[in-house]
Design an enzyme around this catalytic site. Structure first.
Site, PDB file in Angstrom:
ATOM      1  N   HIS A   1       1.537  12.766   0.655  1.00 34.11           N
ATOM      2  CA  HIS A   1       0.626  11.968   1.306  1.00 34.11           C
ATOM      3  C   HIS A   1       0.182  10.677   0.454  1.00 34.11           C
ATOM      4  CE1 HIS A   1      -3.393  11.296   3.428  1.00 34.11           C
ATOM      5  NE2 HIS A   1      -3.579  10.624   2.188  1.00 34.11           N
ATOM      6  N   GLU A   2       0.141  10.935  -0.684  1.00 30.98           N
ATOM      7  CA  GLU A   2      -0.200   9.811  -2.059  1.00 30.98           C
ATOM      8  C   GLU A   2       1.106   8.873  -2.142  1.00 30.98           C
ATOM      9  OE1 GLU A   2      -3.018   9.164  -2.301  1.00 30.98           O
ATOM     10  OE2 GLU A   2      -3.739  11.127  -2.093  1.00 30.98           O
TER      11      GLU A   2
ATOM     12  N   HIS B   1       0.985   6.598   0.975  1.00 33.70           N
ATOM     13  CA  HIS B   1       0.185   5.394   0.804  1.00 33.70           C
ATOM     14  C   HIS B   1       1.107   4.541  -0.202  1.00 33.70           C
ATOM     15  CE1 HIS B   1      -3.667   6.530   2.349  1.00 33.70           C
ATOM     16  NE2 HIS B   1      -3.851   7.596   1.754  1.00 33.70           N
TER      17      HIS B   1
ATOM     18  N   GLU C   1      -3.919   4.979   6.139  1.00 35.13           N
ATOM     19  CA  GLU C   1      -4.199   6.312   6.237  1.00 35.13           C
ATOM     20  C   GLU C   1      -2.805   6.875   7.121  1.00 35.13           C
ATOM     21  OE1 GLU C   1      -5.561   8.249   4.206  1.00 35.13           O
ATOM     22  OE2 GLU C   1      -5.894  10.118   5.095  1.00 35.13           O
TER      23      GLU C   1
HETATM   24 ZN    ZN Z   1      -5.176   9.226   2.319  1.00 32.61          ZN
END
Ligand code: ZN
Length: 504
Positions: A267-268, A271, A298
């Site tokens: 997830h990170e 980003h 997101e």
């Molecule tokens: Zn996030």
């Protein structure tokens, strides 16, 4: 002064302010990783001072004069040009920051600084009534903020615009209404399904050092560049783009759950790939070098986490590697069983622990409640009751205590009203972008089976990252996919996925 000279001067000033601001980012990163506990007092002074300096430099009337001198000129003739996009977004930010009266900014800062520990205490005791007076104050000040910004329609539009510039309540409502109609029955059908994956596979024992090695190899395969970033440990994971060539990610490890750090890291890293894909060498400190919105940010993290990381194709390649690293815990596991385990759907109280399917229901609930509250249709004192009622309707479970309900998130105590929708918007954009990527790149998912993600990353860079803030989120969505934002791609994706896993 010519419009061009004004523009050049404006860009120079914006870049300087951003360089100063990025020093606060590194201080914040240090605070969340290596800073000794007792340094917190001095650190908040350092960060506070830099924030104040950035604010003062940006609201200087000189900035307003430079914008005015540049904006109605040949520079903005093509609304999609770099200069036009920069001027549009700098104007937007400048108007916002200068519209807030100083007293209100201070009252908000002071109140939220006290409301946050009060919330933490109330949550510990699971007593909403203890947080209520603070909640009322924060809401009152937030509504004053909305009035200061101004809005069309209802106050929530002004708040939403802070986090998702240009988005409107109507847009969000349309997408969420469509989603709710199909998602609630899908979650119900999953709950009733006979076929059930065995989630316990991912709750065996997973050595933390090995998890770190595996997580780093996954991030590197995605395209995360360790020469331009690093992975560290923290309590509340995040990604921070400090500047050109420096985008850091943070994660946390649970020795008895593989999912947390693994999908958290993906997830990170998602980003981070967005931050790394922005043309910061050229545009750092200007809107053209910044992400579009929280929702679009997101969408990048969720796509890598879910559409990629929770796909079967991904694990065709990575499961054998995971089995070599975690021989004892995963040696005997089949691809189908592992795939089921990482995609278990189970309604639960806490948003941040929710699975991919029920997560959006948590967000829709908050959006509805926040909106009704800003329209004064629900009073803060009735919030716990309203929360519990709707939670039962959406997720089918009875909230047992305030700590598991209305008190679970920090957002309201910190004045972040209008922020929640961006999480679900991210999921909707992720699904819609990914569906388009699959159309544009035949055989994309076969790439994943070979651990190859470069075609997807190139596509994201070309279609999304490189544009910076050239387009607002809804325009970007139409440019990339030919359609406005819709719940359909996300629902199609979830129906196909859970249909197979749960045999429904
Ligand atoms: Zn996030």
């Amino acid at each position: 002064m010519t419009p061009q000279a004004a523009y050049d001067e404006l860009i120079k000033k914006c870049k300087e302010i951003s360089v100063l601001g990025s020093a606060a980012s590194i201080l914040h990163w240090d605070q969340e990783t290596y800073m000794p506990k007792n340094g917190v007092g001095h650190r908040s002074e350092q960060i506070g001072l830099i924030a104040r300096m950035c604010h003062e430099q940006f609201v200087d009337p000189k900035i307003g004069e430079l914008i005015s001198a540049a904006e109605d000129s040949d520079l903005t003739k093509d609304p999609e040009s770099e200069a036009a996009a920069n001027l549009r977004e700098i104007r937007h930010a400048y108007d916002k920051e200068t519209k807030l009266p100083k007293d209100l900014v201070e009252a908000l800062a002071k109140t939220t600084a006290q409301a946050t520990p009060a919330w933490a205490e109330a949550r510990k005791k699971s007593d909403f009534s203890e947080f209520l007076p603070w909640f009322e104050k924060v809401l009152d000040l937030t509504l004053q903020k909305a009035e200061a910004f101004g809005y069309e329609g209802e106050p929530y539009n002004a708040l939403l615009d802070i986090y998702e510039p240009g988005a409107t309540v109507e847009q969000v409502e349309t997408a969420f209404d469509g989603l709710r109609k199909e998602l609630v029955p899908l979650v119900q059908a999953i709950a009733d399904a006979r076929k059930r994956p065995d989630e316990s596979i991912v709750t065996r024992s997973f050595d933390v050092d090995k998890q770190k090695i595996f997580g780093e190899s996954v991030a590197a395969a995605m395209g995360y560049d360790f020469n331009a970033g690093r992975l560290d440990i923290t309590t509340h994971p995040f990604c921070t783009g400090i500047g050109p060539g420096d985008t850091r990610i943070l994660t946390r490890y649970n020795p008895n759950r593989l999912n947390d750090a693994l999908f958290g890291t993906m997830h990170e890293a998602g980003h981070a790939l967005y931050e790394m894909g922005l043309e910061k060498e050229k545009h750092f400190g200007t809107p053209m070098g910044e992400s579009v919105s929280l929702g679009i940010h997101e969408s990048q993290s969720r796509m890598w986490e879910n559409q990629v990381g929770r796909s079967k194709d991904f694990w065709v390649y990575f499961l054998p590697q995971a089995q070599r690293i975690f021989r004892e815990s995963l040696g005997d596991v089949s691809l189908d069983d592992f795939y089921g385990a990482i995609n278990t759907v189970k309604p639960s109280y806490i948003r941040v622990e929710a699975d991919e399917a029920t997560y959006n229901l948590h967000i829709m609930l908050r959006f509805e409640l926040e909106r009704a509250m800003t329209k004064k249709e629900i009073k803060p004192k009735d919030m716990a009751g309203e929360w519990n009622k709707r939670f039962k309707e959406y997720l089918g479970i009875e909230v047992d205590k305030d700590a598991n309900g209305v008190l679970q998130d920090v957002h309201w105590s910190s004045g972040l009203i209008g922020y929640f929708p961006t999480y679900a918007l991210g999921n909707l954009y992720a699904a819609q972008f990914f569906a388009q990527a699959k159309k544009d790149l035949p055989g994309l998912q076969e790439d994943f089976q070979h651990g190859n993600f470069s075609r997807l990353l190139d596509w994201l860079r070309k279609n999304i990252h490189h544009h910076g803030q050239r387009y607002r989120a809804n325009v970007l969505c139409e440019k990339v996919t030919g359609e406005p934002l819709s719940h359909k791609p996300l629902m199609d994706y979830m129906k196909a996925k859970y249909g197979e896993i749960y045999g429904i």
